[in-house]
Design a protein around this motif. Structure first.
Motif, short mmCIF file in Angstrom:
data_model
loop_
_atom_site.label_atom_id
_atom_site.label_comp_id
_atom_site.label_asym_id
_atom_site.label_seq_id
_atom_site.Cartn_x
_atom_site.Cartn_y
_atom_site.Cartn_z
N ILE A 120 51.19 31.63 55.76
CA ILE A 120 50.03 30.74 54.84
C ILE A 120 48.95 31.31 54.76
N PHE A 121 48.24 32.02 55.81
CA PHE A 121 46.83 32.61 55.72
C PHE A 121 46.87 33.94 54.94
N ASP A 122 47.91 34.41 54.79
CA ASP A 122 48.11 35.90 54.00
C ASP A 122 47.91 35.49 52.63
N ILE A 123 48.55 34.48 52.26
CA ILE A 123 48.82 33.83 50.84
C ILE A 123 47.37 33.27 50.48
N GLU A 124 46.65 32.59 51.43
CA GLU A 124 45.51 32.34 51.21
C GLU A 124 44.31 33.25 50.87
N THR A 125 44.66 34.40 51.74
CA THR A 125 43.62 35.87 51.30
C THR A 125 44.04 36.32 50.03
N VAL A 126 45.22 36.13 49.51
CA VAL A 126 45.46 36.66 48.18
C VAL A 126 44.74 35.74 47.19
N PHE A 127 44.80 34.47 47.43
CA PHE A 127 44.07 33.64 46.36
C PHE A 127 42.59 33.94 46.36
N VAL A 128 42.00 33.96 47.78
CA VAL A 128 40.48 34.09 47.88
C VAL A 128 40.08 35.39 47.38
N ILE A 129 40.85 36.40 47.55
CA ILE A 129 40.50 37.67 46.90
C ILE A 129 40.47 37.56 45.15
N SER A 130 41.64 37.00 44.68
CA SER A 130 41.82 36.72 43.31
C SER A 130 40.63 36.20 42.69
N TRP A 131 40.18 35.00 43.52
CA TRP A 131 39.02 34.28 43.00
C TRP A 131 37.74 34.98 42.96
N ALA A 132 37.63 35.90 43.95
CA ALA A 132 36.33 36.66 44.28
C ALA A 132 36.43 37.82 43.17
N ILE A 133 37.58 38.28 42.79
CA ILE A 133 37.56 39.27 41.58
C ILE A 133 37.08 38.59 40.40
N ALA A 134 37.67 37.53 40.13
CA ALA A 134 37.13 36.57 38.76
C ALA A 134 36.19 35.75 39.01
N PHE A 135 35.31 35.72 39.80
CA PHE A 135 34.21 35.08 40.19
C PHE A 135 33.45 34.79 38.93
N ASP A 136 32.95 35.92 38.28
CA ASP A 136 32.04 35.61 37.08
C ASP A 136 32.76 34.78 35.77
#
Length: 144
Positions: A68-84
């Protein structure tokens, strides 16, 4: 001409290679039935006992929490990449996502999903009880 012809050629080459490798291994492979041919052999050690071990359910809970928290990391990193590109809507969305995961973590923690080691409170209670008993025994008895 069809633009997908490179994929068809690549698929054909892969299929021919796979069939060639399987055919060669069948033709050139050794065929023998010795006594130990069917036995499991791992890292130079013959296996003993059964591989069917029982594990407590906490191991599986920890594994699920890791996923669960590994998948959370993937989503948060994806969000950080597309932050702008995402702006405030993305920030609010990922904040809600992290909040829900924190609530789940607290719920699992309160239910004991992460308690698979010795209970620290019981250990301290036994330690203080043992220490209290050693003070009531005279030093001469403890020394002998």
């Amino acid at each position: 001409m069809n633009p997908s012809w490179p994929f068809l050629v690549f698929g054909g080459i892969v299929l021919v290679l796979v069939l060639a490798i399987l055919g060669l291994s069948y033709v050139l492979g050794q065929r023998h039935k010795d006594r130990a041919t069917g036995e499991a052999y791992e890292s130079g050690i013959l296996s003993t006992g059964s591989a069917r071990l029982r594990f407590p359910s906490q191991f599986y809970l920890v594994a699920m929490l890791f996923v669960i928290f590994d998948i959370e990391t993937v989503f948060v990193i994806s969000w950080a990449i597309a932050f702008d590109d995402l702006g405030w809507a993305g920030f609010i969305g990922v904040s809600v996502f992290i909040f829900i995961l924190l609530v789940v973590l607290i719920y699992e923690w309160r239910n004991g999903a992460l308690d698979f080691g010795p209970d620290g409170k019981k250990i301290l209670k036994a330690y203080w009880k043992m220490r209290k008993q050693s003070k009531t025994i005279p030093d001469e008895v403890v020394a002998n």
